[in-house]
Design a protein around this motif. Sequence first.
Motif, PDB file in Angstrom:
ATOM      1  N   MET A   1       0.640  -1.122   0.188  1.00  0.00           N
ATOM      2  CA  MET A   1       0.316   0.384   0.059  1.00  0.00           C
ATOM      3  C   MET A   1       0.859   1.403  -0.069  1.00  0.00           C
ATOM      4  O   MET A   1       0.675   1.961  -0.334  1.00  0.00           O
ATOM      5  CB  MET A   1      -0.648  -0.244   1.139  1.00  0.00           C
ATOM      6  CG  MET A   1      -1.915   0.904   1.325  1.00  0.00           C
ATOM      7  SD  MET A   1      -3.273   1.189   2.639  1.00  0.00           S
ATOM      8  CE  MET A   1      -4.159   0.127   2.178  1.00  0.00           C
ATOM      9  N   TYR A   2       1.385   1.160   0.983  1.00  0.00           N
ATOM     10  CA  TYR A   2       2.712   2.520   0.729  1.00  0.00           C
ATOM     11  C   TYR A   2       4.074   2.185   1.304  1.00  0.00           C
ATOM     12  O   TYR A   2       4.576   1.083   1.858  1.00  0.00           O
ATOM     13  CB  TYR A   2       2.657   3.086   2.027  1.00  0.00           C
ATOM     14  CG  TYR A   2       1.433   3.682   2.634  1.00  0.00           C
ATOM     15  CD1 TYR A   2       0.788   4.811   1.978  1.00  0.00           C
ATOM     16  CD2 TYR A   2       0.641   3.541   3.586  1.00  0.00           C
ATOM     17  CE1 TYR A   2      -0.561   4.958   2.324  1.00  0.00           C
ATOM     18  CE2 TYR A   2      -1.129   3.567   4.200  1.00  0.00           C
ATOM     19  CZ  TYR A   2      -0.966   4.391   3.228  1.00  0.00           C
ATOM     20  OH  TYR A   2      -2.262   5.419   3.107  1.00  0.00           O
ATOM     21  N   GLU A   3       5.168   2.300  -0.239  1.00  0.00           N
ATOM     22  CA  GLU A   3       6.778   1.873   0.248  1.00  0.00           C
ATOM     23  C   GLU A   3       7.157   2.488   1.502  1.00  0.00           C
ATOM     24  O   GLU A   3       8.447   1.668   2.244  1.00  0.00           O
ATOM     25  CB  GLU A   3       6.968   2.754  -1.323  1.00  0.00           C
ATOM     26  CG  GLU A   3       8.582   2.400  -1.371  1.00  0.00           C
ATOM     27  CD  GLU A   3       9.286   2.963  -3.007  1.00  0.00           C
ATOM     28  OE1 GLU A   3      10.187   3.145  -2.586  1.00  0.00           O
ATOM     29  OE2 GLU A   3       8.468   3.662  -3.153  1.00  0.00           O
ATOM     30  N   ASN A   4       7.245   3.912   2.061  1.00  0.00           N
ATOM     31  CA  ASN A   4       8.085   4.216   2.808  1.00  0.00           C
ATOM     32  C   ASN A   4       7.078   5.118   3.650  1.00  0.00           C
ATOM     33  O   ASN A   4       5.492   5.590   3.171  1.00  0.00           O
ATOM     34  CB  ASN A   4       9.160   4.138   2.501  1.00  0.00           C
ATOM     35  CG  ASN A   4       9.232   6.038   1.653  1.00  0.00           C
ATOM     36  OD1 ASN A   4       8.243   6.288   1.330  1.00  0.00           O
ATOM     37  ND2 ASN A   4       9.922   6.214   0.006  1.00  0.00           N
ATOM     38  N   SER A   5       7.759   5.945   4.668  1.00  0.00           N
ATOM     39  CA  SER A   5       6.875   7.187   5.065  1.00  0.00           C
ATOM     40  C   SER A   5       6.567   8.399   4.643  1.00  0.00           C
ATOM     41  O   SER A   5       5.905   8.796   4.541  1.00  0.00           O
ATOM     42  CB  SER A   5       8.078   7.641   6.770  1.00  0.00           C
ATOM     43  OG  SER A   5       7.608   6.191   7.541  1.00  0.00           O
ATOM     44  N   PHE A 216       1.883  -6.026   6.755  1.00  0.00           N
ATOM     45  CA  PHE A 216       2.343  -6.930   6.736  1.00  0.00           C
ATOM     46  C   PHE A 216       0.755  -7.051   7.326  1.00  0.00           C
ATOM     47  O   PHE A 216      -0.020  -8.813   7.318  1.00  0.00           O
ATOM     48  CB  PHE A 216       3.171  -6.895   8.103  1.00  0.00           C
ATOM     49  CG  PHE A 216       3.270  -8.221   8.771  1.00  0.00           C
ATOM     50  CD1 PHE A 216       4.277  -9.454   8.040  1.00  0.00           C
ATOM     51  CD2 PHE A 216       2.096  -8.382  10.278  1.00  0.00           C
ATOM     52  CE1 PHE A 216       3.423 -10.303   9.100  1.00  0.00           C
ATOM     53  CE2 PHE A 216       2.162  -9.868  10.482  1.00  0.00           C
ATOM     54  CZ  PHE A 216       2.649 -10.342  10.027  1.00  0.00           C
ATOM     55  N   ALA A 217       0.232  -6.197   8.074  1.00  0.00           N
ATOM     56  CA  ALA A 217      -0.924  -5.854   9.058  1.00  0.00           C
ATOM     57  C   ALA A 217      -2.084  -6.742   7.540  1.00  0.00           C
ATOM     58  O   ALA A 217      -2.896  -7.221   7.652  1.00  0.00           O
ATOM     59  CB  ALA A 217      -1.550  -5.096   9.856  1.00  0.00           C
ATOM     60  N   ASN A 218      -2.121  -5.789   6.502  1.00  0.00           N
ATOM     61  CA  ASN A 218      -3.491  -5.873   4.895  1.00  0.00           C
ATOM     62  C   ASN A 218      -2.627  -7.069   4.903  1.00  0.00           C
ATOM     63  O   ASN A 218      -4.277  -8.328   4.104  1.00  0.00           O
ATOM     64  CB  ASN A 218      -2.888  -4.766   4.298  1.00  0.00           C
ATOM     65  CG  ASN A 218      -3.747  -3.531   4.933  1.00  0.00           C
ATOM     66  OD1 ASN A 218      -4.278  -3.505   4.837  1.00  0.00           O
ATOM     67  ND2 ASN A 218      -2.832  -2.789   4.804  1.00  0.00           N
ATOM     68  N   ALA A 219      -1.491  -8.137   4.810  1.00  0.00           N
ATOM     69  CA  ALA A 219      -1.553  -9.184   3.495  1.00  0.00           C
ATOM     70  C   ALA A 219      -2.003  -9.963   5.273  1.00  0.00           C
ATOM     71  O   ALA A 219      -2.281 -11.375   4.268  1.00  0.00           O
ATOM     72  CB  ALA A 219       0.277  -9.541   3.597  1.00  0.00           C
TER      73      ALA A 219
END
Length: 283
Positions: A1-5, A216-219
């Motif tokens: 979803m996001y690559e980094n901050s 991680f949480a989404n996966a």
Amino acid sequence: MYENSAAILNSLLASLSRVSSSDTPGIHIKQLANIILSVQPTAEERHFRYTIRMAYVYGQGCCYMGSCANFDDNFIGRSALDQQGMDLATRIAVTDAIYAGFPGSPQSTFSLDGSLAKRSRRRARLITEFVGSYASRKRGFTIGIVGVVSEFVKSFKEQGFNVIAFDLDPIVVGKIYGGVEVRHGISSFDDLSRCDVILATGMSLWTNTLATLVCFANAYDKPLLLYAETAAHLVPYLVGRGITAAIAEPFPFYVFGGDAVIRMYSAIQNLPHARGVICLPEI
């Protein structure tokens, strides 16, 4: 979803940047500061040593850092939407200070008063009970804490949960807090996969680990909750956009004087748009 901050911040600023600074004379950086914090709220708690990057736009934005890094005061007076050349801590604090103009709608709000020890314990109880509401009471249920707070560990264990604790601070890793040994970072996904709910600090934005946690949480379909002093104003707008719920503690934090407030967010916060263009507060 996001690559980094940086990608997370960019997603929050994407529509804001569509407004030119000439159209928004109030959205400039009015303050930047560093606070050097050393505090141990209770005898059982860890000794916290941090620098806090502060910024003011529509309100006080904050970002905890692990060291005292200087900032460029040439950013004072610049449009808060123009973040070119800023380090990550300054970007987080400034973006947080913009979102201070959009308070959102918390599910519940609590005030903290009394001694520092009393504030610390009440804060821990409020946060762990909120997180616990996302957990089943089945035997062996495990909470993963990313960013160790000893009072959180203790409170979760008192409620009957197992706890796995993670941190990046080398002073903390390997030590025992609340009867739990702290593991390094989130490098072991085997350990993280054993957690049924993940509670992470808003400082994970600064350590560049939040994007990894979101993925991680989404996966693995695990609830991911944030407790945020860092980015307390913007974190609620990530609910439903990678995180499950947020606990926000805007400045002044419980370790300072004055009124400290805890806000719980479990519903999606609508990004502050009007007809596709940001609706900026009047100054």
